[in-house]
Design an enzyme around this catalytic site. Structure first.
Site, PDB file in Angstrom:
ATOM      1  N   GLU A 111      49.466 -21.522  11.916  1.00  0.00           N
ATOM      2  CA  GLU A 111      49.814 -20.171  11.468  1.00  0.00           C
ATOM      3  C   GLU A 111      50.303 -20.190  10.017  1.00  0.00           C
ATOM      4  O   GLU A 111      49.959 -19.300   9.237  1.00  0.00           O
ATOM      5  CB  GLU A 111      50.879 -19.558  12.382  1.00  0.00           C
ATOM      6  N   GLU A 131      49.479 -24.005  22.290  1.00  0.00           N
ATOM      7  CA  GLU A 131      50.322 -23.146  23.121  1.00  0.00           C
ATOM      8  C   GLU A 131      49.506 -22.198  23.995  1.00  0.00           C
ATOM      9  O   GLU A 131      50.007 -21.646  24.979  1.00  0.00           O
ATOM     10  CB  GLU A 131      51.327 -22.346  22.267  1.00  0.00           C
TER      11      GLU A 131
END
Length: 135
Positions: A111, A131
């Site tokens: 990210e 995740e």
């Protein structure tokens, strides 16, 4: 600075994530990154920003150990919001930000890289969102 090193030379600011072993993104690291961006933004001599990780990783993501210290859902939401606000700031930063990715850029580390304007990726780099397999 505890988690980052940075320097400026030839109009390029180089930010090094220096949090071994995996350059995990703890809240302290994010705060340091925000403070460095404050300094860079007002510096007319700096024209471009390069972010890279020290050691084997760009960043293996969020600091999972830090998650165990969070007591309430509200605290977790504040931590997530802080990170998202920082990444949004980077996306709109007035100077180009380049991520130089080697090793792993996973989860929050990916990210962070995606918040940069450009990404240079080593052929052997591993990018992912592990995740997504949790829960």
């Amino acid at each position: 600075m505890e988690y980052l090193k940075w320097s400026a030379e030839d109009r390029i600011a180089t930010i090094t994530i220096a949090r071994p072993p995996a350059n995990a993104l703890a809240s302290g690291l994010l705060k340091e990154l925000s403070a460095v961006l404050d300094e860079i933004e007002g510096n007319e001599e700096i024209r471009v920003v390069l972010i890279h990780g020290e050691g084997r990783f760009f960043s293996a993501g969020a600091d999972i150990k830090e998650f165990t210290t969070i007591k309430t859902g509200e605290d977790f939401a504040q931590l997530a919001e802080y990170g998202q606000d920082l990444f949004e700031r980077m996306e709109h930063f007035p100077k180009p930000i380049i991520a130089a990715i080697h090793g792993a850029a996973l989860g929050g580390g990916l990210e962070l890289a995606m918040a940069c304007h450009f990404r240079l990726v080593a052929e052997n780099a591993k990018l992912g969102l592990p995740e997504l397999q949790l829960g």
